[in-house]
Scaffold this active site. Structure first.
Site: not given
Ligand code: ATP
Ligand code: MN
Length: 536
Positions: A60, A201, A221, A239, A243-244, A258, A323
Site C-alpha cells: 500500500r 483496505k 484491525h 502488518s 494476525k493471519t 484482518d 502475498r
Molecule cells: P497483515 O496485516 O499485513 O496481513 P499479519 O498480522 O496478518 O499482517 P502475518 O501475515 O500473520 O501478519 O505475518 C506474520 C509473519 O511472521 C508470517 O510470515 C509468519 O510466518 C512469521 N512469523 C515468524 N515467527 C512468528 C511467530 N512467532 N508468531 C507469528 N508469526 C511469526
Molecule cells: Mn494478515
C-alpha cells in the site's frame, strides 16, 4: 469452484460515466483465472493457484491515500498525514478522467458485500481494469447468493484503474497513484497502482468511519477465531505481527484474518470473505492451513517461480511483502457465518525487533488501553542499507493508516467493551528473543502458538495466578511458567545473556513509548496513564 459465470444478469455502467465498455459481469474465479492467463497478466503455479505481479507497487502507499473533505467528513475525520484531505471538485474532475479512461475498454464488474452480519451488510460494486483484481475482489469480499444478486442494490462503488496515471499538478494528487475515499458519493477511487491490498483496505477505511459514527460498532484491525468451547479470541496487530498466521489454528474455527466489527449486541463479525496472507518463508510444516489454501482459486502476488512453476517462498527479489489471497472456504475449519460472540481473550501482537518485550504478558485495563493507543511494533531496517538497528513503529489502534477518526474514539469504545465483556488482554511478542534483530532470532512459531493456547484454555492463568513477575521496565505481568514452552524463553532478559545490554535496550524502548504517547496524554485518564512503562 464454479466454472461458469454464475449469473445471466446483465448490468450497465454508463451511469458511472464508463461508456461503451465491454462488461464482464460477475465472472467466476475460474473464468477470471483463465482471462488473466490469456491476457498474459499472470501465470499458473503448479499448485493451481494464479500468480500475478502487481507491478510498480507491491504494498500500500499510505502517502497517497486521501479522503474527500466534505459535509460528512469535515468535522469528524482526524485530518493530518494519515487522513489527507482531498477537495470535492478535484475528486469529481479526477473521477471523470478515470471513468473516461475506462470507457471503451474491457472491464470486470463484480457485486459483492462487506460485513458478515446481515444487520451491517454493505453492498459493494467493484469495477476493475484487470481480471485478477476482480478475482481478488471475489476472494476478499463476501459473495452474494444468486437470489441476493437478482435484487442487488450497490451502495459503495470501487473504481480500480491500475493503468491510469494521475497528473499531480492538475489532479491534486501527490504523484501518479492514488486511493481516494468519497463518503458523500460512496466511492473509492483507486488508480496508478495494481496493489490489490488497496481495494480491501479502501473499504476497511470506509467501514472504520461508518460503523462507529452511524452504527455504534467498534471496527478493529484484528483477526478472530472461536474455540470448541464457543469462546472467541481476537488478535490485534500491525502488518507482519501474526494476525493471519496465528488465527489459522486447526483446533479453532476461523472467523477472519484482518478486519472485524464488535457490535453493541455483543457479537464479533468479519468484514471480509477471504484471507490475505503473507507468504514470505511460508512452509507446509509451520503453516499447513495457509499452505494448503494455495490451490486453484488462490492468487499469489509477486512471488518467484522456477521453470516447473514451483514457488520459491524464500525469494524476496520482487518484495518482502509476497502475498496470497483466497476465499475463506479454502481454510478447513471455519465459522459459518463469520460471526462470534464477545471475545474472552484479546491478544495484542507485536513484533518487537529489539527483543525486549516478554513473549507473553498479561495487561491490566489501563495497560490494555495504553498499548492499544500506542500500537507498537518494530520495523527492521532494509537489509540493503546495511543497517541492523530496528526502528520502533507506533500506529494507534494497531491500524492508524485505516482509521479516519481520532484514535481515542476507537480506544474509548474498546475500553468500554473490554470492561463490559470482562476480557483478558495479553501482549504477545512474536518478534525477537535472545537479543535484538541481528543478534537474536525470531520467536519460534511453535512457542507463540503454545503460549496463546495456554492463555485461551486458562492453563497460563492457572499456573501463574497471583505470582506473575512484574517486569521492572514495562510493568507488565510476565508469566513464570507456561505449558509446552521452555521456562527460559518466558523471560526476555534471561534469553539475552547480557543483562546490561538488555536493560539499556528495554529502557530505550520504554522511552520511545513515552515520547510517542505525549500527543495522546491530554486525552487519557489516570488509569490509562498508569499503563505506561515504568522505565525509560
Ligand atoms: P497483515 O496485516 O499485513 O496481513 P499479519 O498480522 O496478518 O499482517 P502475518 O501475515 O500473520 O501478519 O505475518 C506474520 C509473519 O511472521 C508470517 O510470515 C509468519 O510466518 C512469521 N512469523 C515468524 N515467527 C512468528 C511467530 N512467532 N508468531 C507469528 N508469526 C511469526
Ligand atoms: Mn494478515
Amino acid at each position: 469452484m464454479v466454472d461458469k459465470n454464475q449469473t445471466t444478469k446483465t448490468i450497465s455502467i454508463d451511469k458511472y460515466g464508463i461508456k461503451s465498455a465491454t462488461i464482464h459481469y460477475q465472472l467466476s474465479a475460474t473464468e477470471l483465472h483463465e482471462e488473466t492467463l490469456q491476457k498474459n497478466q499472470g501465470k499458473e503455479a503448479n499448485s493451481g493457484a494464479l500468480a500475478v505481479n502487481t507491478g510498480e507497487f507491491t504494498g500500500r502507499s499510505p502517502k497517497d491515500r486521501f479522503i474527500v473533505k466534505d459535509d460528512i467528513t469535515r468535522d469528524k475525520v482526524w485530518w493530518g498525514d494519515i487522513n489527507i484531505p482531498f477537495e470535492a471538485d478535484k475528486f469529481d474532475a479526477l473521477y471523470d478522467k478515470v471513468t473516461n479512461y475506462l470507457s471503451e475498454k474491457e472491464v470486470y464488474v463484480r457485486d459483492s458485500y462487506a460485513c458478515a452480519d446481515e444487520n451491517y451488510k454493505l453492498n459493494i460494486r467493484v469495477v476493475n481494469e484487470y481480471p485478477w483484481s476482480n478475482m481478488f475482489a471475489y476472494n476478499m469480499f463476501l459473495r452474494p447468493t444468486e437470489e441476493e444478486l437478482d435484487s442487488f442494490d450497490p451502495e459503495w462503488l470501487i473504481i480500480n484503474a491500475p493503468g491510469f496515471m494521475a497528473d499531480p499538478e492538475v489532479d491534486g494528487t501527490r504523484q501518479h497513484n492514488f486511493a481516494i475515499l468519497n463518503f458523500t458519493k460512496k466511492i473509492a477511487l483507486i488508480g496508478g497502482t495494481g496493489y490489490t491490498g488497496e481495494i480491501k483496505k479502501g473499504i476497511f477505511s470506509a467501514l472504520n468511519f461508518i460503523l462507529p459514527v452511524d452504527k455504534n460498532t467498534m471496527p478493529m484491525h484484528c483477526s478472530a477465531n472461536v474455540g470448541e468451547d464457543g469462546e472467541t479470541a481476537i488478535f490485534f496487530g500491525l502488518s507482519g505481527t501474526g494476525k493471519t498466521t496465528l488465527s489459522a489454528d486447526p483446533k479453532r474455527k476461523l472467523i477472519g484474518d484482518d478486519e472485524h466489527g464488535w457490535t453493541a449486541e455483543n457479537t464479533i463479525f468479519n468484514f471480509e470473505g477471504g484471507c490475505y496472507a503473507k507468504v514470505i518463508n511460508l512452509s507446509k510444516e509451520n503453516e499447513p492451513d495457509i499452505y494448503n489454501a494455495i490451490k486453484p482459486g488462490a492468487i499469489l502476488e509477486n512471488v518467484i517461480m522456477d521453470d516447473n512453476a514451483n514457488v520459491d517462498y524464500t525469494n524476496t527479489s520482487i518484495t518482502q511483502n509476497t502475498r496470497v489471497s483466497y476465499p475463506i472456504y479454502h481454510i478447513d475449519n471455519i465459522q459459518i457465518p463469520s460471526i462470534g460472540k464477545n471475545p474472552k481473550n484479546i491478544f495484542f501482537l507485536t513484533a518487537d525487533a529489539f527483543g525486549v518485550l516478554p513473549p507473553i504478558s498479561k495487561l491490566t485495563p489501563g495497560q490494555a488501553a495504553y498499548h492499544f493507543i500506542s500500537g507498537y511494533t518494530a520495523k527492521v531496517a532494509g537489509t540493503e542499507a546495511g543497517i541492523n538497528e530496528p526502528v520502533p513503529s507506533f500506529s494507534a489502534c494497531f491500524g492508524a493508516p485505516f482509521m479516519p477518526l481520532h484514535p481515542t474514539k476507537y480506544a474509548e469504545m474498546l475500553s468500554k467493551k473490554m470492561q463490559e465483556a470482562g476480557v483478558n488482554v495479553w501482549l504477545v511478542n512474536t518478534g525477537w528473543t535472545g537479543g535484538p534483530y541481528g543478534i537474536g532470532s525470531r520467536m519460534k512459531l511453535k512457542y507463540t502458538r503454545a503460549m496463546i493456547t495456554a492463555a485461551m484454555d486458562g492453563s497460563l492463568e492457572e499456573a501463574n495466578k497471583d505470582n506473575y513477575h512484574i517486569h521492572s521496565v514495562f510493568g507488565l505481568q510476565q508469566p513464570r511458567v507456561c505449558p509446552n514452552v521452555p521456562t527460559e524463553v518466558l523471560s526476555p532478559r534471561k534469553t539475552w545473556n547480557n543483562d546490561e545490554g538488555y536493560y539499556e535496550t528495554a529502557h530505550k524502548l520504554a522511552k520511545s513509548f513515552k515520547e510517542n504517547f505525549k500527543k495522546f496524554e491530554s486525552y487519557a485518564n489516570e488509569e490509562i496513564l498508569g499503563g505506561a512503562p515504568l522505565g525509560g
